[in-house]
Design a protein around this motif. Structure first.
Motif, PDB file in Angstrom:
ATOM      1  N   PRO A   1      -1.869  10.033  14.740  1.00 36.84           N
ATOM      2  CA  PRO A   1      -2.881  10.799  13.997  1.00 36.84           C
ATOM      3  C   PRO A   1      -2.314  12.062  13.344  1.00 36.84           C
ATOM      4  CG  PRO A   1      -3.763  10.104  16.115  1.00 36.84           C
ATOM      5  CD  PRO A   1      -2.299   9.811  16.127  1.00 36.84           C
ATOM      6  N   VAL A   2      -1.378  12.729  14.046  1.00 33.71           N
ATOM      7  CA  VAL A   2      -0.789  13.948  13.489  1.00 33.71           C
ATOM      8  C   VAL A   2       0.021  13.613  12.238  1.00 33.71           C
ATOM      9  CG1 VAL A   2       0.860  15.820  13.883  1.00 33.71           C
ATOM     10  CG2 VAL A   2      -0.750  15.164  15.688  1.00 33.71           C
ATOM     11  N   LEU A   3       0.846  12.584  12.312  1.00 31.72           N
ATOM     12  CA  LEU A   3       1.618  12.173  11.139  1.00 31.72           C
ATOM     13  C   LEU A   3       0.681  11.652  10.044  1.00 31.72           C
ATOM     14  CD1 LEU A   3       4.375  11.777   9.819  1.00 31.72           C
ATOM     15  CD2 LEU A   3       4.530   9.535  10.938  1.00 31.72           C
ATOM     16  N   GLY A   4      -0.437  11.055  10.464  1.00 30.93           N
ATOM     17  CA  GLY A   4      -1.405  10.532   9.496  1.00 30.93           C
ATOM     18  C   GLY A   4      -2.036  11.607   8.633  1.00 30.93           C
ATOM     19  N   THR A   5      -2.028  12.859   9.083  1.00 26.06           N
ATOM     20  CA  THR A   5      -2.564  13.936   8.241  1.00 26.06           C
ATOM     21  C   THR A   5      -1.705  14.158   7.009  1.00 26.06           C
ATOM     22  OG1 THR A   5      -1.335  15.650   9.467  1.00 26.06           O
ATOM     23  CG2 THR A   5      -3.543  15.103  10.269  1.00 26.06           C
ATOM     24  N   GLN A   6      -0.468  13.728   7.056  1.00 27.77           N
ATOM     25  CA  GLN A   6       0.449  13.899   5.918  1.00 27.77           C
ATOM     26  C   GLN A   6       0.338  12.746   4.912  1.00 27.77           C
ATOM     27  OE1 GLN A   6       2.070  16.935   6.187  1.00 27.77           O
ATOM     28  NE2 GLN A   6       0.898  16.984   8.123  1.00 27.77           N
ATOM     29  N   LEU A   7      -0.150  11.604   5.389  1.00 25.27           N
ATOM     30  CA  LEU A   7      -0.291  10.433   4.521  1.00 25.27           C
ATOM     31  C   LEU A   7      -1.552   9.673   4.971  1.00 25.27           C
ATOM     32  CD1 LEU A   7       1.270   9.118   2.158  1.00 25.27           C
ATOM     33  CD2 LEU A   7       2.348   7.595   3.828  1.00 25.27           C
ATOM     34  N   PRO A   8      -2.737  10.195   4.622  1.00 19.81           N
ATOM     35  CA  PRO A   8      -3.999   9.660   5.153  1.00 19.81           C
ATOM     36  C   PRO A   8      -4.252   8.183   4.863  1.00 19.81           C
ATOM     37  CG  PRO A   8      -4.341  11.774   4.070  1.00 19.81           C
ATOM     38  CD  PRO A   8      -2.949  11.354   3.747  1.00 19.81           C
ATOM     39  N   ALA A   9      -3.771   7.688   3.730  1.00 18.77           N
ATOM     40  CA  ALA A   9      -4.062   6.303   3.362  1.00 18.77           C
ATOM     41  C   ALA A   9      -3.145   5.285   4.033  1.00 18.77           C
ATOM     42  CB  ALA A   9      -3.969   6.147   1.840  1.00 18.77           C
ATOM     43  N   ALA A  10      -2.173   5.741   4.788  1.00 21.25           N
ATOM     44  CA  ALA A  10      -1.219   4.822   5.407  1.00 21.25           C
ATOM     45  C   ALA A  10      -1.862   4.027   6.539  1.00 21.25           C
ATOM     46  CB  ALA A  10      -0.020   5.599   5.942  1.00 21.25           C
ATOM     47  N   GLU A  11      -1.437   2.794   6.663  1.00 21.46           N
ATOM     48  CA  GLU A  11      -1.897   1.936   7.763  1.00 21.46           C
ATOM     49  C   GLU A  11      -1.179   2.360   9.052  1.00 21.46           C
ATOM     50  OE1 GLU A  11      -1.591  -2.785   9.081  1.00 21.46           O
ATOM     51  OE2 GLU A  11      -1.012  -2.154   7.049  1.00 21.46           O
ATOM     52  N   ARG A  12      -1.874   2.221  10.175  1.00 25.43           N
ATOM     53  CA  ARG A  12      -1.266   2.593  11.464  1.00 25.43           C
ATOM     54  C   ARG A  12      -1.106   1.349  12.337  1.00 25.43           C
ATOM     55  NH1 ARG A  12      -4.894   8.008  12.895  1.00 25.43           N
ATOM     56  NH2 ARG A  12      -4.691   8.963  10.811  1.00 25.43           N
ATOM     57  N   ARG A  13       0.077   1.237  12.918  1.00 24.09           N
ATOM     58  CA  ARG A  13       0.364   0.100  13.797  1.00 24.09           C
ATOM     59  C   ARG A  13       1.089   0.584  15.043  1.00 24.09           C
ATOM     60  NH1 ARG A  13       2.871  -4.487   9.632  1.00 24.09           N
ATOM     61  NH2 ARG A  13       1.140  -4.462   8.102  1.00 24.09           N
TER      62      ARG A  13
ATOM     63  N   GLY B   1       0.816  -1.221   0.000  1.00 24.66           N
ATOM     64  CA  GLY B   1       0.000   0.000   0.000  1.00 24.66           C
ATOM     65  C   GLY B   1       0.842   1.260   0.000  1.00 24.66           C
ATOM     66  N   THR B   2       0.189   2.368   0.375  1.00 28.04           N
ATOM     67  CA  THR B   2       0.881   3.657   0.395  1.00 28.04           C
ATOM     68  C   THR B   2       2.012   3.694   1.407  1.00 28.04           C
ATOM     69  OG1 THR B   2      -1.144   4.764  -0.294  1.00 28.04           O
ATOM     70  CG2 THR B   2       0.550   6.134   0.713  1.00 28.04           C
ATOM     71  N   GLY B   3       1.764   3.148   2.574  1.00 30.57           N
ATOM     72  CA  GLY B   3       2.781   3.147   3.619  1.00 30.57           C
ATOM     73  C   GLY B   3       2.230   2.651   4.931  1.00 30.57           C
ATOM     74  N   VAL B   4       3.093   2.583   5.932  1.00 29.27           N
ATOM     75  CA  VAL B   4       2.724   2.136   7.275  1.00 29.27           C
ATOM     76  C   VAL B   4       3.320   3.122   8.270  1.00 29.27           C
ATOM     77  CG1 VAL B   4       2.853   0.287   8.983  1.00 29.27           C
ATOM     78  CG2 VAL B   4       2.710  -0.288   6.546  1.00 29.27           C
ATOM     79  N   LEU B   5       2.488   3.537   9.237  1.00 28.90           N
ATOM     80  CA  LEU B   5       2.960   4.391  10.322  1.00 28.90           C
ATOM     81  C   LEU B   5       3.045   3.539  11.571  1.00 28.90           C
ATOM     82  CD1 LEU B   5       0.702   7.537   9.724  1.00 28.90           C
ATOM     83  CD2 LEU B   5       2.876   6.931   8.626  1.00 28.90           C
ATOM     84  N   VAL B   6       4.216   3.535  12.199  1.00 24.35           N
ATOM     85  CA  VAL B   6       4.443   2.691  13.373  1.00 24.35           C
ATOM     86  C   VAL B   6       4.918   3.560  14.531  1.00 24.35           C
ATOM     87  CG1 VAL B   6       5.640   0.672  14.296  1.00 24.35           C
ATOM     88  CG2 VAL B   6       5.116   0.788  11.841  1.00 24.35           C
TER      89      VAL B   6
ATOM     90  N   GLY C   1       5.595   2.586   1.191  1.00 23.74           N
ATOM     91  CA  GLY C   1       5.245   1.365   0.474  1.00 23.74           C
ATOM     92  C   GLY C   1       5.213   1.551  -1.030  1.00 23.74           C
ATOM     93  N   ASP C   2       4.935   0.454  -1.743  1.00 20.75           N
ATOM     94  CA  ASP C   2       4.947   0.482  -3.211  1.00 20.75           C
ATOM     95  C   ASP C   2       3.895   1.437  -3.794  1.00 20.75           C
ATOM     96  OD1 ASP C   2       6.970  -1.392  -3.251  1.00 20.75           O
ATOM     97  OD2 ASP C   2       5.605  -3.108  -3.400  1.00 20.75           O
TER      98      ASP C   2
END
Length: 206
Positions: A146-158, A130-135, A173-174
């Motif tokens: 959530p704050v970092l997620g505003t920069q890459l909304p489609a990224a998965e969060r873990r 996918g677009t990416g993963v936030l860990v 991600g790819d």
């Protein structure tokens, strides 16, 4: 016929009494009147037991009113950290070179602190489709992530339970093309810090 019953003249006597048409007409009118009164009485009884026909319908219409519910109070503001207080490790899990550094430079312009910039670990390298993963650590679920997620909304969060520090990883991600447009990211960040009240909704009460 002879004797005392001898008929004289040019007319024969009537052998039966004349029909009394007047009586039949009177009887028909009386029956119609009785049936009309009976039907009217029946309608009156129905009207009583059903609540007054049109009057009851009008009353029901008046009773059903559309009211606008008041807008709910805005949710309490969330104390999210500012980008300057968040350290982001930018890790590239794709085969495209230079992607991590380019993304890190853009995040720095947007106010984030930059930590490690390198390729992703074996756990994620070439495994993020996918677009990416936030860990981040468990403490970052309602803050840094959530704050970092505003920069890459489609990224998965873990979350990483074993993580000791407060840094967060942005693993590319790819499916990654670029970060969200800065104006959109800023608007999302403002919404995160100060949620809007729920709009009023119409309600019908009968």
């Amino acid at each position: 016929m002879g004797g005392q019953y001898k008929i004289t003249g040019d007319r024969y006597p009537r052998m039966r009494p004349a029909r009394r048409r007047g009586r039949f007409a009177f009887a028909a009118v009386a029956c119609a009147t009785a049936l009309g009164l009976l039907g009217w009485g029946t309608l009156q009884l129905i009207d009583v037991f059903t609540g007054g026909g049109k009057a009851s319908a009008a009353g029901a219409g008046a009773a059903c009113r559309t009211t606008a519910a008041k807008a709910s109070a805005p949710p309490a503001a969330v104390a999210v950290p500012k980008p300057a207080r968040i350290t982001v490790n930018v890790l590239n899990a794709t085969t495209r070179g230079g992607l991590a550094q380019k993304t890190a430079d853009e995040l720095k312009k947007r106010g984030f602190r930059i930590g490690e910039v390198s390729n992703a670990s074996e756990e994620y390298d070439k495994k993020v489709k996918g677009t990416g993963v936030l860990v981040g650590p468990a403490s970052a679920v309602k803050g840094s992530l959530p704050v970092l997620g505003t920069q890459l909304p489609a990224a998965e969060r873990r979350t990483a339970a074993a993580r000791k520090d407060t840094t967060v990883d942005l693993i590319i991600g790819d499916g990654f093309r670029e970060l969200a447009k800065r104006a959109d990211a800023d608007a999302a960040l403002a919404e995160l810090a100060a949620p809007r009240p729920t709009p009023a909704a119409e309600k019908k009460s009968c």
